[in-house]
Design a protein around this motif. Sequence first.
Motif, PDB file in Angstrom:
ATOM      1  N   ASN A 190     -24.669  24.213 -29.309  1.00 39.03           N
ATOM      2  CA  ASN A 190     -23.473  24.071 -30.218  1.00 39.03           C
ATOM      3  C   ASN A 190     -22.401  23.076 -29.358  1.00 39.03           C
ATOM      4  OD1 ASN A 190     -22.127  24.646 -32.445  1.00 39.03           O
ATOM      5  ND2 ASN A 190     -20.463  25.493 -31.179  1.00 39.03           N
ATOM      6  N   GLN A 191     -22.402  23.215 -27.784  1.00 41.04           N
ATOM      7  CA  GLN A 191     -21.606  22.664 -27.197  1.00 41.04           C
ATOM      8  C   GLN A 191     -21.965  21.128 -27.366  1.00 41.04           C
ATOM      9  OE1 GLN A 191     -22.217  24.901 -23.601  1.00 41.04           O
ATOM     10  NE2 GLN A 191     -20.022  25.541 -23.755  1.00 41.04           N
ATOM     11  N   ARG A 192     -23.367  20.684 -27.058  1.00 41.48           N
ATOM     12  CA  ARG A 192     -23.722  19.207 -26.971  1.00 41.48           C
ATOM     13  C   ARG A 192     -23.459  18.919 -28.576  1.00 41.48           C
ATOM     14  NH1 ARG A 192     -28.119  21.815 -24.317  1.00 41.48           N
ATOM     15  NH2 ARG A 192     -29.337  22.070 -26.414  1.00 41.48           N
ATOM     16  N   SER A 193     -23.703  19.834 -29.748  1.00 37.98           N
ATOM     17  CA  SER A 193     -23.390  19.246 -31.084  1.00 37.98           C
ATOM     18  C   SER A 193     -21.722  18.802 -31.072  1.00 37.98           C
ATOM     19  CB  SER A 193     -23.722  20.150 -32.010  1.00 37.98           C
ATOM     20  OG  SER A 193     -24.992  20.327 -31.919  1.00 37.98           O
ATOM     21  N   LEU A 194     -20.977  19.526 -30.308  1.00 36.38           N
ATOM     22  CA  LEU A 194     -19.486  19.455 -30.475  1.00 36.38           C
ATOM     23  C   LEU A 194     -19.081  18.030 -29.844  1.00 36.38           C
ATOM     24  CD1 LEU A 194     -16.923  20.602 -31.211  1.00 36.38           C
ATOM     25  CD2 LEU A 194     -16.628  22.012 -29.341  1.00 36.38           C
ATOM     26  N   ILE A 195     -19.806  17.870 -28.854  1.00 34.48           N
ATOM     27  CA  ILE A 195     -19.533  16.583 -27.866  1.00 34.48           C
ATOM     28  C   ILE A 195     -19.915  15.449 -28.872  1.00 34.48           C
ATOM     29  CG2 ILE A 195     -20.289  15.190 -26.020  1.00 34.48           C
ATOM     30  CD1 ILE A 195     -20.355  17.918 -24.216  1.00 34.48           C
ATOM     31  N   LEU A 196     -20.776  15.582 -29.459  1.00 34.84           N
ATOM     32  CA  LEU A 196     -21.483  14.560 -30.425  1.00 34.84           C
ATOM     33  C   LEU A 196     -20.469  14.347 -31.712  1.00 34.84           C
ATOM     34  CD1 LEU A 196     -25.029  15.262 -30.855  1.00 34.84           C
ATOM     35  CD2 LEU A 196     -24.383  13.286 -29.617  1.00 34.84           C
ATOM     36  N   LEU A 197     -20.165  15.344 -32.225  1.00 39.26           N
ATOM     37  CA  LEU A 197     -18.882  15.129 -33.088  1.00 39.26           C
ATOM     38  C   LEU A 197     -17.691  14.521 -32.601  1.00 39.26           C
ATOM     39  CD1 LEU A 197     -19.197  18.644 -34.963  1.00 39.26           C
ATOM     40  CD2 LEU A 197     -19.600  16.384 -36.010  1.00 39.26           C
TER      41      LEU A 197
ATOM     42  N   ARG B  69     -14.593   9.466 -32.379  1.00 45.24           N
ATOM     43  CA  ARG B  69     -14.133   8.150 -31.798  1.00 45.24           C
ATOM     44  C   ARG B  69     -14.911   6.780 -32.130  1.00 45.24           C
ATOM     45  NH1 ARG B  69     -13.633  11.998 -27.578  1.00 45.24           N
ATOM     46  NH2 ARG B  69     -15.511  11.522 -26.609  1.00 45.24           N
ATOM     47  N   GLY B  70     -15.739   6.937 -33.010  1.00 44.88           N
ATOM     48  CA  GLY B  70     -16.431   5.840 -33.813  1.00 44.88           C
ATOM     49  C   GLY B  70     -17.995   5.696 -33.175  1.00 44.88           C
ATOM     50  N   SER B  71     -18.359   6.423 -32.561  1.00 45.70           N
ATOM     51  CA  SER B  71     -19.637   6.344 -31.733  1.00 45.70           C
ATOM     52  C   SER B  71     -20.898   6.282 -33.009  1.00 45.70           C
ATOM     53  CB  SER B  71     -19.928   7.314 -30.850  1.00 45.70           C
ATOM     54  OG  SER B  71     -21.428   6.979 -30.238  1.00 45.70           O
ATOM     55  N   ARG B  72     -21.448   5.228 -33.170  1.00 43.85           N
ATOM     56  CA  ARG B  72     -22.765   5.346 -33.850  1.00 43.85           C
ATOM     57  C   ARG B  72     -23.846   5.955 -33.441  1.00 43.85           C
ATOM     58  NH1 ARG B  72     -22.851   0.694 -38.446  1.00 43.85           N
ATOM     59  NH2 ARG B  72     -20.480   0.534 -38.967  1.00 43.85           N
ATOM     60  N   HIS B  73     -24.311   5.699 -32.110  1.00 42.08           N
ATOM     61  CA  HIS B  73     -25.162   6.191 -31.208  1.00 42.08           C
ATOM     62  C   HIS B  73     -25.213   7.859 -31.357  1.00 42.08           C
ATOM     63  CE1 HIS B  73     -28.203   6.836 -28.150  1.00 42.08           C
ATOM     64  NE2 HIS B  73     -27.385   7.537 -27.505  1.00 42.08           N
ATOM     65  N   SER B  74     -23.957   8.227 -31.319  1.00 40.65           N
ATOM     66  CA  SER B  74     -23.735   9.936 -31.220  1.00 40.65           C
ATOM     67  C   SER B  74     -23.994  10.127 -32.658  1.00 40.65           C
ATOM     68  CB  SER B  74     -22.417  10.200 -30.791  1.00 40.65           C
ATOM     69  OG  SER B  74     -22.246   9.820 -29.632  1.00 40.65           O
ATOM     70  N   PHE B  75     -23.745   9.487 -33.777  1.00 41.16           N
ATOM     71  CA  PHE B  75     -23.889   9.790 -34.915  1.00 41.16           C
ATOM     72  C   PHE B  75     -25.556   9.754 -35.229  1.00 41.16           C
ATOM     73  CE2 PHE B  75     -25.009   8.766 -39.390  1.00 41.16           C
ATOM     74  CZ  PHE B  75     -24.483   9.692 -40.204  1.00 41.16           C
TER      75      PHE B  75
ATOM     76  N   GLU C 115     -30.236  12.777 -36.466  1.00 42.09           N
ATOM     77  CA  GLU C 115     -31.487  13.115 -36.057  1.00 42.09           C
ATOM     78  C   GLU C 115     -31.788  14.656 -35.822  1.00 42.09           C
ATOM     79  OE1 GLU C 115     -34.439  11.533 -36.554  1.00 42.09           O
ATOM     80  OE2 GLU C 115     -33.254   9.713 -37.418  1.00 42.09           O
ATOM     81  N   LYS C 116     -30.706  15.138 -35.106  1.00 42.53           N
ATOM     82  CA  LYS C 116     -30.540  16.445 -34.840  1.00 42.53           C
ATOM     83  C   LYS C 116     -30.730  17.581 -36.082  1.00 42.53           C
ATOM     84  CE  LYS C 116     -28.574  19.848 -31.578  1.00 42.53           C
ATOM     85  NZ  LYS C 116     -27.603  19.942 -30.448  1.00 42.53           N
ATOM     86  N   TYR C 117     -29.984  17.213 -37.066  1.00 42.79           N
ATOM     87  CA  TYR C 117     -29.558  17.889 -38.013  1.00 42.79           C
ATOM     88  C   TYR C 117     -30.200  17.782 -39.434  1.00 42.79           C
ATOM     89  CZ  TYR C 117     -26.730  20.617 -34.992  1.00 42.79           C
ATOM     90  OH  TYR C 117     -26.127  21.342 -33.930  1.00 42.79           O
TER      91      TYR C 117
END
Length: 194
Positions: free
Chosen positions: A4-11, A16-22, A27-29
């Motif tokens: 959940n903490q990793r997912s929160l960081i991705l969100l 902030r506009g990160s396509r890589h994080s999106f 892929e994760k979900y």
Amino acid sequence: MDENQRSLILLQEISRGSRHSFNQFYEKYIGFVYQIAFHIIKDHAETEDLCHDLFLEVYQNSSQYDPSKGSVKAWLAVKAKSRSLDRLRKKKPLLHNRLQELLKEEESGADIAFLSQIEHHILKDALLSIPIQQREAIIRSYFRNETHKEISTKMNKPLGTIKSLIRYGLTNMRKQKTLLNWVDSSGGEKKNEL
């Protein structure tokens, strides 16, 4: 760091506009969201459309997630469930033909168990929100498999009244779209609570 903490960081990075994080978040979900949606909709094309729309919404409004409401996975599960039920309602005038199936399905796996728990809450909340006589008639008809005539005798009401109670009860249940305080009656997110 837990999931959940990793997912929160991705969100946060998505906001902030990160396509890589999106892409990582997607892929994760995607499998989890797809499984929930297909379990309800039972149509691959509709499920794919729903997943596309849901993840587009996450990309555009990632800040809607509120950690105090539950995990990211639970947030996505409720979103997927809500959007799937909305699509199902649009295709079929009543959800009543799915009520019994949803309650009786017994599948294994943590994701399905979680989904089943949400389904039970939705049905229970919808039943509790309608008048008592409508609720009793629906429970007797759909969950106890009593005939309309048997219900009429047990409730001491005319047969026509029983049919009306069931019809109006199902209509009232169909109007119940509030899922665990995440969505309002229009099917959109509650801006003031997230």
